[in-house]
Write an enzyme that holds these catalytic residues in place. Structure first.
Site, PDB file in Angstrom:
ATOM      1  N   TYR A 108       0.772  -1.416   0.200  1.00 56.04           N
ATOM      2  CA  TYR A 108      -0.051  -0.489  -0.325  1.00 56.04           C
ATOM      3  C   TYR A 108       1.101   1.392   0.272  1.00 56.04           C
ATOM      4  N   GLU A 150      -8.380  -7.681   4.398  1.00 57.63           N
ATOM      5  CA  GLU A 150      -7.693  -7.976   4.457  1.00 57.63           C
ATOM      6  C   GLU A 150      -7.406  -9.522   5.430  1.00 57.63           C
ATOM      7  N   ARG A 216      -5.803 -14.591 -13.717  1.00 59.76           N
ATOM      8  CA  ARG A 216      -7.235 -14.770 -13.987  1.00 59.76           C
ATOM      9  C   ARG A 216      -7.914 -15.387 -12.677  1.00 59.76           C
ATOM     10  N   GLN A 217      -8.999 -14.988 -12.591  1.00 59.36           N
ATOM     11  CA  GLN A 217      -9.961 -15.736 -11.753  1.00 59.36           C
ATOM     12  C   GLN A 217     -11.006 -16.510 -11.940  1.00 59.36           C
ATOM     13  N   GLY A 287     -21.396 -16.719 -17.634  1.00 62.43           N
ATOM     14  CA  GLY A 287     -21.682 -16.621 -15.814  1.00 62.43           C
ATOM     15  C   GLY A 287     -23.174 -17.916 -15.492  1.00 62.43           C
ATOM     16  N   THR A 289     -20.982 -20.197 -14.393  1.00 61.74           N
ATOM     17  CA  THR A 289     -19.905 -21.129 -13.449  1.00 61.74           C
ATOM     18  C   THR A 289     -20.682 -20.842 -12.289  1.00 61.74           C
ATOM     19  N   VAL A 399     -19.235  -9.858 -11.443  1.00 64.30           N
ATOM     20  CA  VAL A 399     -18.574  -9.167 -12.541  1.00 64.30           C
ATOM     21  C   VAL A 399     -17.571 -10.125 -13.358  1.00 64.30           C
ATOM     22  N   PHE A 400     -17.142 -10.340 -13.939  1.00 65.72           N
ATOM     23  CA  PHE A 400     -16.117 -11.079 -14.220  1.00 65.72           C
ATOM     24  C   PHE A 400     -14.962 -10.207 -15.015  1.00 65.72           C
ATOM     25  N   GLY A 401     -15.033  -9.593 -14.491  1.00 65.41           N
ATOM     26  CA  GLY A 401     -13.643  -8.025 -14.689  1.00 65.41           C
ATOM     27  C   GLY A 401     -13.992  -7.212 -13.136  1.00 65.41           C
TER      28      GLY A 401
HETATM   29  C1  LIG Z   1     -14.363 -12.985 -10.292  1.00 65.30           C
HETATM   30  C2  LIG Z   1     -14.229 -13.833 -11.337  1.00 65.30           C
HETATM   31  C3  LIG Z   1     -14.652 -14.615 -12.105  1.00 65.30           C
HETATM   32  C4  LIG Z   1     -14.592 -15.066 -13.313  1.00 65.30           C
HETATM   33  N1  LIG Z   1     -15.051 -16.799 -13.683  1.00 65.30           N
HETATM   34  C5  LIG Z   1     -14.774 -17.154 -14.798  1.00 65.30           C
HETATM   35  C6  LIG Z   1     -15.414 -18.074 -15.264  1.00 65.30           C
HETATM   36  O1  LIG Z   1     -15.905 -19.310 -13.944  1.00 65.30           O
HETATM   37  N2  LIG Z   1     -15.376 -18.190 -15.812  1.00 65.30           N
HETATM   38  C7  LIG Z   1     -14.243 -17.464 -17.382  1.00 65.30           C
HETATM   39  O2  LIG Z   1     -14.506 -18.187 -18.558  1.00 65.30           O
HETATM   40  N3  LIG Z   1     -13.261 -16.374 -16.894  1.00 65.30           N
HETATM   41  C8  LIG Z   1     -14.234 -16.269 -15.937  1.00 65.30           C
HETATM   42  N4  LIG Z   1     -13.754 -14.980 -15.085  1.00 65.30           N
HETATM   43  C9  LIG Z   1     -12.489 -14.071 -16.341  1.00 65.30           C
HETATM   44  C10 LIG Z   1     -11.637 -14.232 -16.752  1.00 65.30           C
HETATM   45  O3  LIG Z   1     -11.181 -13.872 -15.580  1.00 65.30           O
HETATM   46  C11 LIG Z   1     -11.036 -13.881 -17.771  1.00 65.30           C
HETATM   47  O4  LIG Z   1     -10.904 -12.821 -17.365  1.00 65.30           O
HETATM   48  C12 LIG Z   1     -10.893 -14.639 -19.276  1.00 65.30           C
HETATM   49  O5  LIG Z   1     -10.818 -15.862 -18.686  1.00 65.30           O
HETATM   50  C13 LIG Z   1     -10.081 -13.528 -19.697  1.00 65.30           C
HETATM   51  O6  LIG Z   1      -8.868 -13.766 -19.204  1.00 65.30           O
HETATM   52  P1  LIG Z   1      -7.908 -13.747 -20.814  1.00 65.30           P
HETATM   53  O7  LIG Z   1      -6.148 -13.852 -20.271  1.00 65.30           O
HETATM   54  O8  LIG Z   1      -8.193 -14.555 -21.810  1.00 65.30           O
HETATM   55  O9  LIG Z   1      -8.451 -12.495 -21.777  1.00 65.30           O
HETATM   56  P2  LIG Z   1      -7.512 -10.753 -22.187  1.00 65.30           P
HETATM   57  O10 LIG Z   1      -5.621 -11.711 -22.275  1.00 65.30           O
HETATM   58  O11 LIG Z   1      -7.711 -10.772 -20.651  1.00 65.30           O
HETATM   59  O12 LIG Z   1      -8.211 -10.143 -22.609  1.00 65.30           O
HETATM   60  C14 LIG Z   1      -9.105 -10.116 -22.271  1.00 65.30           C
HETATM   61  C15 LIG Z   1      -9.897  -8.875 -22.811  1.00 65.30           C
HETATM   62  O13 LIG Z   1      -8.815  -8.120 -23.408  1.00 65.30           O
HETATM   63  C16 LIG Z   1      -8.895  -7.244 -24.784  1.00 65.30           C
HETATM   64  N5  LIG Z   1      -7.324  -7.273 -24.842  1.00 65.30           N
HETATM   65  C17 LIG Z   1      -6.277  -7.637 -24.737  1.00 65.30           C
HETATM   66  N6  LIG Z   1      -4.884  -7.021 -24.577  1.00 65.30           N
HETATM   67  C18 LIG Z   1      -5.483  -5.545 -25.774  1.00 65.30           C
HETATM   68  C19 LIG Z   1      -5.622  -4.568 -26.355  1.00 65.30           C
HETATM   69  N7  LIG Z   1      -4.136  -5.012 -26.080  1.00 65.30           N
HETATM   70  N8  LIG Z   1      -6.496  -4.376 -26.724  1.00 65.30           N
HETATM   71  C20 LIG Z   1      -7.031  -4.619 -27.130  1.00 65.30           C
HETATM   72  N9  LIG Z   1      -8.498  -5.467 -26.119  1.00 65.30           N
HETATM   73  C21 LIG Z   1      -6.709  -5.743 -25.299  1.00 65.30           C
HETATM   74  C22 LIG Z   1      -8.328  -8.502 -25.134  1.00 65.30           C
HETATM   75  O14 LIG Z   1      -9.879  -9.130 -27.094  1.00 65.30           O
HETATM   76  C23 LIG Z   1      -9.913  -9.565 -24.530  1.00 65.30           C
HETATM   77  O15 LIG Z   1     -11.465  -9.636 -24.712  1.00 65.30           O
HETATM   78  C24 LIG Z   1     -13.813 -14.883 -14.095  1.00 65.30           C
HETATM   79  C25 LIG Z   1     -13.428 -13.270 -13.470  1.00 65.30           C
HETATM   80  C26 LIG Z   1     -13.681 -12.615 -12.169  1.00 65.30           C
HETATM   81  C27 LIG Z   1     -12.769 -11.752 -12.218  1.00 65.30           C
HETATM   82  C1  HEM Z   2      -6.511   1.772  -1.128  1.00 64.15           C
HETATM   83  C2  HEM Z   2      -5.547   1.332  -1.871  1.00 64.15           C
HETATM   84  C3  HEM Z   2      -6.394   0.416  -3.334  1.00 64.15           C
HETATM   85  C4  HEM Z   2      -6.954   0.832  -3.950  1.00 64.15           C
HETATM   86  C5  HEM Z   2      -8.292   1.731  -3.563  1.00 64.15           C
HETATM   87  C6  HEM Z   2      -8.010  -0.501  -5.135  1.00 64.15           C
HETATM   88  C7  HEM Z   2      -8.920  -1.322  -5.635  1.00 64.15           C
HETATM   89  C8  HEM Z   2      -8.647  -1.913  -6.503  1.00 64.15           C
HETATM   90  C9  HEM Z   2      -9.808  -1.912  -7.314  1.00 64.15           C
HETATM   91  C10 HEM Z   2     -11.137  -0.927  -7.457  1.00 64.15           C
HETATM   92  C11 HEM Z   2      -9.795  -2.934  -7.647  1.00 64.15           C
HETATM   93  C12 HEM Z   2     -10.755  -3.926  -8.719  1.00 64.15           C
HETATM   94  C13 HEM Z   2     -11.360  -5.057  -7.620  1.00 64.15           C
HETATM   95  C14 HEM Z   2     -12.581  -5.711  -8.921  1.00 64.15           C
HETATM   96  O1  HEM Z   2     -11.993  -6.591  -9.105  1.00 64.15           O
HETATM   97  O2  HEM Z   2     -13.525  -4.249  -9.037  1.00 64.15           O
HETATM   98  C15 HEM Z   2      -8.367  -4.157  -7.107  1.00 64.15           C
HETATM   99  C16 HEM Z   2      -8.039  -4.579  -7.910  1.00 64.15           C
HETATM  100  C17 HEM Z   2      -6.885  -5.028  -7.474  1.00 64.15           C
HETATM  101  N1  HEM Z   2      -5.735  -4.545  -6.342  1.00 64.15           N
HETATM  102 FE1  HEM Z   2      -6.420  -3.041  -5.978  1.00 64.15          FE
HETATM  103  N2  HEM Z   2      -6.462  -1.647  -4.357  1.00 64.15           N
HETATM  104  C18 HEM Z   2      -5.661  -0.681  -3.659  1.00 64.15           C
HETATM  105  C19 HEM Z   2      -4.355  -1.507  -3.395  1.00 64.15           C
HETATM  106  C20 HEM Z   2      -3.504  -2.296  -4.218  1.00 64.15           C
HETATM  107  C21 HEM Z   2      -2.226  -2.849  -3.494  1.00 64.15           C
HETATM  108  C22 HEM Z   2      -1.156  -2.270  -2.754  1.00 64.15           C
HETATM  109  C23 HEM Z   2      -1.950  -3.414  -4.592  1.00 64.15           C
HETATM  110  C24 HEM Z   2      -1.621  -4.287  -4.850  1.00 64.15           C
HETATM  111  C25 HEM Z   2       0.097  -3.678  -5.405  1.00 64.15           C
HETATM  112  C26 HEM Z   2      -3.760  -3.199  -5.898  1.00 64.15           C
HETATM  113  C27 HEM Z   2      -3.301  -4.778  -6.784  1.00 64.15           C
HETATM  114  C28 HEM Z   2      -4.509  -5.360  -7.658  1.00 64.15           C
HETATM  115  C29 HEM Z   2      -4.904  -6.041  -7.833  1.00 64.15           C
HETATM  116  C30 HEM Z   2      -3.608  -6.583  -8.557  1.00 64.15           C
HETATM  117  C31 HEM Z   2      -5.944  -5.937  -8.256  1.00 64.15           C
HETATM  118  C32 HEM Z   2      -6.288  -7.035  -9.413  1.00 64.15           C
HETATM  119  C33 HEM Z   2      -6.536  -5.915 -11.042  1.00 64.15           C
HETATM  120  C34 HEM Z   2      -6.850  -6.640 -11.998  1.00 64.15           C
HETATM  121  O3  HEM Z   2      -7.274  -7.650 -12.119  1.00 64.15           O
HETATM  122  O4  HEM Z   2      -6.912  -5.536 -13.710  1.00 64.15           O
HETATM  123  N3  HEM Z   2      -4.264  -2.882  -5.134  1.00 64.15           N
HETATM  124  N4  HEM Z   2      -8.221  -2.845  -6.873  1.00 64.15           N
END
Ligand SMILES: Cc1cc2nc3c(=O)[nH]c(=O)nc-3n(C[C@H](O)[C@H](O)[C@H](O)COP(=O)(O)OP(=O)(O)OC[C@H]3O[C@@H](n4cnc5c(N)ncnc54)[C@H](O)[C@@H]3O)c2cc1C
Ligand code: HEM
Length: 411
Positions: A108, A150, A216-217, A287, A289, A399-401
């Site tokens: 942080y 956390e 990834r999640q 979704g 899943t 939300v899956f993102g």
């Molecule tokens: C809580 C949670 C639960 C999830 N559960 C599931 C699940 O059960 N099953 C599932 O299939 N997924 C799930 N997901 C989604 C999963 O985590 C991934 O986001 C998904 O598999 C896509 O990852 P990826 O690495 O294949 O795509 P990425 O490489 O991350 O790409 C994602 C998108 O970004 C775009 N992109 C990437 N690079 C660029 C660029 N340079 N310019 C423009 N666009 C770009 C890609 O075209 C694509 O549309 C979940 C996500 C969350 C947050």
């Molecule tokens: C007050 C401080 C912070 C705030 C307000 C914050 C806020 C957030 C938010 C809003 C998300 C997206 C959550 C979602 O999935 O909807 C996120 C994800 C994340 N945060 Fe933080 N965060 C903080 C500190 C940190 C710190 C200290 C780290 C460590 C380096 C960190 C690393 C990450 C990572 C790796 C993700 C996932 C990013 C992704 O999946 O694209 N965050 N945080």
């Protein structure tokens, strides 16, 4: 799993800072995305090791940057405006995501340094020492609450944040549809499965062929078989010239039975409450899943609970886990399934054509709703159900993102 009351609102911020934040919140809000867009490159330049923690797809699309900006602004607003909607669910979501990635308190300091540095870069001389101090206070209040939550979640899960991952072996691959594969995973150690609340996800870290390490999640789509958990992955295809999804492509094309994946403890707050009330599970695409584990859980523990599942997909052939959900659903006393497809097979007399339309399906008055799918789909579901008089408090979503929705909702 219990949820804590996380915020006590305006009294948290010192009076002096509250006045400064009130006066500057609209300027910061107007520049928030510019600020977070500067923040990440700054931070990664100084700490390239953090690239392995952040989803580079979300960096490329700007979604993570927008989610961070929106959360900081919403946090500040609820500190100074007692009438602002509760922030607890946003905080809870971020804390869960963080613990699935092994975020640690000392990080942080790095984030705070670069976030406030980015504020200075974007707003320049307008940032007086007084303004910088006030926003520093906002950041550390937010950080302190996240760190505390956390710590609680790590302790509850028995996870040491310095070692947040376990090794799981892929014991089976199930090709569910052309674009969806399930991977059945078993811990390599003797520790057994952790507690998994249906609807929760794990973070997977993979070493990609290009040398990048990426998390990834994935929702735990089933825990039906002893010491095994399952994830179900939809292949993401790039549209309009964007690249194909990196990790989903890797899991589809490269990972095979016998390989080992590094997996976090389960996290996420998208889960049902232990009441006996009726449930509507409304999903689209991947979704689904979240639906199977909830239906499985209810079949095991409350087979007399009313469950309605509604799913939308491109076609029946794209509808993953369909047969499994129906099979498990048949073990319930009161289970109804509805489907909507963009293209319905001519012989399919039960599915509906087009977008999901929940305006007329029979729903008990006290229904609890869980919805998961693309944002436009969930907006549509929520709007239909609100129009039917179902209170917002009974509609949960996943939300899956990065969640770009939570901070925009007023109810
Ligand atoms: C809580 C949670 C639960 C999830 N559960 C599931 C699940 O059960 N099953 C599932 O299939 N997924 C799930 N997901 C989604 C999963 O985590 C991934 O986001 C998904 O598999 C896509 O990852 P990826 O690495 O294949 O795509 P990425 O490489 O991350 O790409 C994602 C998108 O970004 C775009 N992109 C990437 N690079 C660029 C660029 N340079 N310019 C423009 N666009 C770009 C890609 O075209 C694509 O549309 C979940 C996500 C969350 C947050
Ligand atoms: C007050 C401080 C912070 C705030 C307000 C914050 C806020 C957030 C938010 C809003 C998300 C997206 C959550 C979602 O999935 O909807 C996120 C994800 C994340 N945060 Fe933080 N965060 C903080 C500190 C940190 C710190 C200290 C780290 C460590 C380096 C960190 C690393 C990450 C990572 C790796 C993700 C996932 C990013 C992704 O999946 O694209 N965050 N945080």
């Amino acid at each position: 799993m219990s949820s804590t009351v996380l915020t006590s609102r305006s009294s948290l911020l010192s009076e002096r800072s509250a006045a400064v934040v009130s006066a500057t919140a609209s300027v910061v809000a107007a520049h928030a995305e510019q600020i977070t867009a500067r923040f990440y490159p700054r931070m990664f330049a100084e700490h390239p090791e953090l690239l392995r923690l952040f989803n580079q797809g979300n960096q490329a699309t700007g979604e993570q940057s927008r989610a961070l900006a929106a959360s900081v602004v919403a946090y500040a607003v609820q500190l100074i405006d007692p009438a602002a909607p509760s922030f607890d669910h946003v905080l809870e979501r971020i804390a869960h995501k963080h613990i699935s990635l092994g975020i640690r308190p000392e990080q942080y300091t790095i984030v705070g340094h670069h976030l406030l540095g980015a504020v200075g870069e974007v707003l320049g001389d307008a940032v007086t020492p007084e303004i910088a101090d006030a926003w520093n206070e906002v950041y550390w209040l937010f950080a302190t609450q996240l760190i505390a939550e956390e710590a609680r979640l790590y302790q509850q899960a028995g996870v040491d944040p310095a070692r947040p991952l376990r090794r799981y072996r892929v014991v089976r691959r199930i090709e569910e549809t052309q674009d969806v594969v399930s991977l059945v995973l078993e811990p390599e150690d003797e520790g057994g499965l952790p507690e998994i609340i249906p609807g929760q996800y794990v973070s997977l870290f993979v070493d990609l062929p290009n040398g990048q390490r990426q998390p990834r999640q994935y929702t735990v789509s089933s825990t039906g078989t002893g010491n095994r958990l399952q994830i179900t992955v939809r292949r993401v295809r790039g549209v309009n010239g964007a690249p194909d999804g990196q990790v989903s492509g890797y899991l589809h094309d490269i990972v095979k039975v016998g390989d080992v994946l590094e997996v976090s403890a389960p996290a996420g707050d998208f889960f049902i409450q232990p009441s006996n009330g009726p449930l509507l599970l409304a999903s689209a695409g991947a979704g689904i899943t979240t639906v199977l584990p909830i239906v499985e859980h209810i079949a095991r523990t409350q087979p007399d609970r009313t469950v309605i599942v509604a799913h939308a997909d491109r076609t029946a052939q794209d509808h993953a886990l369909r047969e499994t959900v129906l099979h498990v659903g048949r073990q319930l006393d009161d289970f109804t399934a509805y489907t909507w497809y963009a293209a319905v097979d001519p012989e399919d007399r039960r599915s509906h054509q087009g977008f999901m339309d929940l305006s007329n399906i029979p729903l008990p008055a006290d229904i609890q709703v869980f919805t998961c799918g693309p944002l436009p789909f969930m907006r549509h579901v929520r709007a239909t159900l609100l129009a039917r008089g179902i209170p917002a408090s009974r509609i949960r979503y996943e939300v899956f993102g990065p969640d770009l929705w939570a901070t925009q909702m007023s109810a």
